[in-house]
Scaffold this motif. Structure first.
Motif, mmCIF file in Angstrom:
data_model
loop_
_atom_site.group_PDB
_atom_site.id
_atom_site.type_symbol
_atom_site.label_atom_id
_atom_site.label_comp_id
_atom_site.label_asym_id
_atom_site.label_seq_id
_atom_site.Cartn_x
_atom_site.Cartn_y
_atom_site.Cartn_z
ATOM 1 N N PHE A 207 0.837 -1.183 0.000
ATOM 2 C CA PHE A 207 0.000 0.000 0.000
ATOM 3 C C PHE A 207 0.878 1.241 0.000
ATOM 4 C CE2 PHE A 207 -2.594 -3.272 2.022
ATOM 5 C CZ PHE A 207 -3.787 -3.147 1.335
ATOM 6 N N GLY A 208 0.284 2.353 -0.396
ATOM 7 C CA GLY A 208 0.972 3.638 -0.363
ATOM 8 C C GLY A 208 1.283 4.130 -1.758
ATOM 9 N N THR A 209 0.991 5.384 -2.000
ATOM 10 C CA THR A 209 1.139 5.966 -3.329
ATOM 11 C C THR A 209 2.548 5.816 -3.886
ATOM 12 O OG1 THR A 209 -0.611 7.563 -2.870
ATOM 13 C CG2 THR A 209 0.920 8.090 -4.648
ATOM 14 N N VAL A 210 3.528 6.369 -3.168
ATOM 15 C CA VAL A 210 4.908 6.351 -3.649
ATOM 16 C C VAL A 210 5.430 4.923 -3.737
ATOM 17 C CG1 VAL A 210 7.262 7.037 -3.080
ATOM 18 C CG2 VAL A 210 5.401 8.682 -2.841
ATOM 19 N N ASP A 211 5.135 4.120 -2.723
ATOM 20 C CA ASP A 211 5.606 2.736 -2.707
ATOM 21 C C ASP A 211 5.102 1.951 -3.909
ATOM 22 O OD1 ASP A 211 5.072 3.856 0.100
ATOM 23 O OD2 ASP A 211 6.511 2.259 0.527
ATOM 24 N N MET A 212 3.801 2.049 -4.174
ATOM 25 C CA MET A 212 3.224 1.249 -5.248
ATOM 26 C C MET A 212 3.683 1.718 -6.630
ATOM 27 S SD MET A 212 1.713 -1.039 -3.638
ATOM 28 C CE MET A 212 0.913 -1.870 -5.001
ATOM 29 N N ARG A 213 3.889 3.022 -6.782
ATOM 30 C CA ARG A 213 4.362 3.516 -8.081
ATOM 31 C C ARG A 213 5.805 3.102 -8.324
ATOM 32 N NH1 ARG A 213 1.073 9.380 -7.824
ATOM 33 N NH2 ARG A 213 -0.946 8.322 -7.588
ATOM 34 N N THR A 214 6.614 3.123 -7.284
ATOM 35 C CA THR A 214 8.000 2.670 -7.431
ATOM 36 C C THR A 214 8.059 1.174 -7.706
ATOM 37 O OG1 THR A 214 8.606 4.372 -5.804
ATOM 38 C CG2 THR A 214 10.294 2.768 -6.387
ATOM 39 N N LYS A 215 7.215 0.426 -7.030
ATOM 40 C CA LYS A 215 7.156 -1.028 -7.248
ATOM 41 C C LYS A 215 6.730 -1.337 -8.683
ATOM 42 C CE LYS A 215 4.677 -5.135 -5.476
ATOM 43 N NZ LYS A 215 5.830 -6.008 -5.227
ATOM 44 N N GLY A 216 5.768 -0.587 -9.205
ATOM 45 C CA GLY A 216 5.337 -0.789 -10.590
ATOM 46 C C GLY A 216 6.465 -0.541 -11.566
ATOM 47 N N TYR A 217 7.278 0.486 -11.292
ATOM 48 C CA TYR A 217 8.447 0.795 -12.119
ATOM 49 C C TYR A 217 9.434 -0.369 -12.105
ATOM 50 C CZ TYR A 217 13.202 2.728 -12.722
ATOM 51 O OH TYR A 217 14.502 2.938 -13.083
ATOM 52 N N CYS A 218 9.775 -0.860 -10.916
ATOM 53 C CA CYS A 218 10.751 -1.953 -10.796
ATOM 54 C C CYS A 218 10.257 -3.231 -11.466
ATOM 55 C CB CYS A 218 11.057 -2.220 -9.321
ATOM 56 S SG CYS A 218 11.934 -0.886 -8.472
ATOM 57 N N ASP A 219 9.005 -3.582 -11.234
ATOM 58 C CA ASP A 219 8.473 -4.818 -11.798
ATOM 59 C C ASP A 219 8.407 -4.765 -13.322
ATOM 60 O OD1 ASP A 219 8.293 -5.866 -9.299
ATOM 61 O OD2 ASP A 219 6.104 -5.797 -9.152
ATOM 62 N N ALA A 220 8.096 -3.604 -13.878
ATOM 63 C CA ALA A 220 8.051 -3.482 -15.337
ATOM 64 C C ALA A 220 9.430 -3.704 -15.943
ATOM 65 C CB ALA A 220 7.520 -2.103 -15.731
ATOM 66 N N LEU A 221 10.463 -3.151 -15.303
ATOM 67 C CA LEU A 221 11.821 -3.366 -15.802
ATOM 68 C C LEU A 221 12.173 -4.849 -15.798
ATOM 69 C CD1 LEU A 221 13.789 -0.436 -14.091
ATOM 70 C CD2 LEU A 221 13.068 -0.592 -16.481
#
Length: 358
Positions: A207-221
């Motif tokens: 959960f969390g805005t910044v956390d989830m957006r960063t996680k989405g970035y890492c997983d896409a890479l």
């Protein structure tokens, strides 16, 4: 001191009954649109104002919603507030606000103030995670979370698919040929935290805005065969214009020192960070999008007027606000059913800063 205009005076001036004026005030009853318009016009002409104290004593309700939100140091707070006010007005409610965020305040810091304000229930837009035993869950009024943090199944909440959309945008950038994609506005990394521990913390985010957006970035890479390089994951305490500019300036310093190559794309945690990044890069002669493509998140109104205009993820804040308002009003008006959680849809608003295909 002038005397308060009464409902009786409004009725007499408009040539209608007191009941008709009451129906106009409460947006109820059946009457011709011309009659309703005439009564409202007379209210404006006489300067009639609802006596909230009398209404509260009579009905036990104020027809006001409370909004607890971070201070307006970044554009999203004002944008969300405007949309909540519009959604509330459409339902016949007004809105009172209380802001937090100064000197690291949390939403919990304004709880005492909420009991001094005449609201029937409160929407809280959280900047930080609330503990499961937080007093925010045990208030005497209905509560709705407008947040990507966990509500632990205790209160209704409204969220947006930050993880999914950030992951989708990074994938689009990769497919468009971008080789070096950075992320600006990641969760703060402690000085003694190793690279592996920092990535593990991001991976564990739920959960969390910044956390989830960063996680989405890492997983896409990773899912596209790329390595996650923490040197281009730039963290900050506050995701605002100032920090965006500082992140970009420090990135350019590392590039000048020969530690990094210039990224050809930067995904930002929100539009405020993106505006700061654009400013810092442009001041150093970096061309956008020719040298670096920039993508934000929030689609705040300013995104249409930045230079260049900002490509950004649109989370449909009007829908987000409307869902939060509807949940709260339903609770205020007697809904006792199970706790609900609603997620908006998102899409990508293509503008000049990143010319991606839809």
């Amino acid at each position: 001191m002038s005397k308060r205009v009464t409902i009786t005076q409004v009725a007499a001036a408009a040539g209608v009954s007191i009941k008709t004026v009451s129906n106009v005030l409460n947006d109820t009853g059946n009457m011709r649109p011309q009659t309703r318009a005439r009564v409202r016009r007379v209210m404006d002409e006489l300067g009639y104002q609802v006596n909230l104290a009398a209404r509260t004593m009579r009905t036990g309700a104020t027809k006001l919603l409370g909004l607890g939100i971070a201070d307006f140091s970044q554009p999203f707070s004002a944008y969300l507030t405007d949309n909540i006010i519009q959604a509330a007005r459409a339902r016949g409610y007004g809105v009172v606000t209380s802001t937090y965020g100064f000197h690291h305040q949390s939403a919990e810091s304004i709880l005492p103030e909420t009991h001094k304000l005449p609201a029937d229930g409160w929407i809280f837009f959280l900047g930080d995670r609330a503990a499961e035993d937080s007093p925010i869950f045990s208030q005497s009024y209905p509560v709705v979370f407008a947040s990507e943090f966990d509500a632990f199944g205790k209160v209704d909440s409204v969220t947006m698919p930050s993880y999914e959309m950030t992951k989708d945008v990074v994938t689009r950038l990769i497919r468009s040929g971008k080789q070096r994609i950075a992320f600006a506005g990641a969760p703060l990394r402690s000085e003694d935290e190793s690279e592996s521990d920092y990535l593990a913390r991001i991976d564990a985010s739920c959960f969390g805005t910044v956390d989830m957006r960063t996680k989405g970035y890492c997983d896409a890479l990773r899912e596209n065969g790329r390595t996650v390089d923490t040197r281009v994951i730039r963290d900050c305490m506050f995701i605002d214009h100032k920090n965006g500019a500082e992140l970009a300036a420090h990135l350019l310093e590392d590039i000048d020192a020969g530690h990094l190559e210039l990224p050809d794309a930067i995904v930002c945690a929100n539009d405020a960070v993106a505006f700061g990044v654009i400013h810092a890069l442009a001041s150093r002669g970096v061309r956008i999008p020719e040298d670096v493509a920039i993508v934000g998140f929030d689609n705040v109104p300013e995104a249409q007027y930045s230079n260049p205009t900002l490509t950004t993820i649109n989370p449909h804040v009007d829908d987000f606000a409307r869902a939060a308002v509807d949940f709260l009003i339903e609770r205020i008006e007697g809904y006792k059913g199970p706790v609900r959680r609603y997620s908006t849809t998102c899409d990508l608003q293509i503008r000049q800063s990143a010319l991606l295909e839809l």
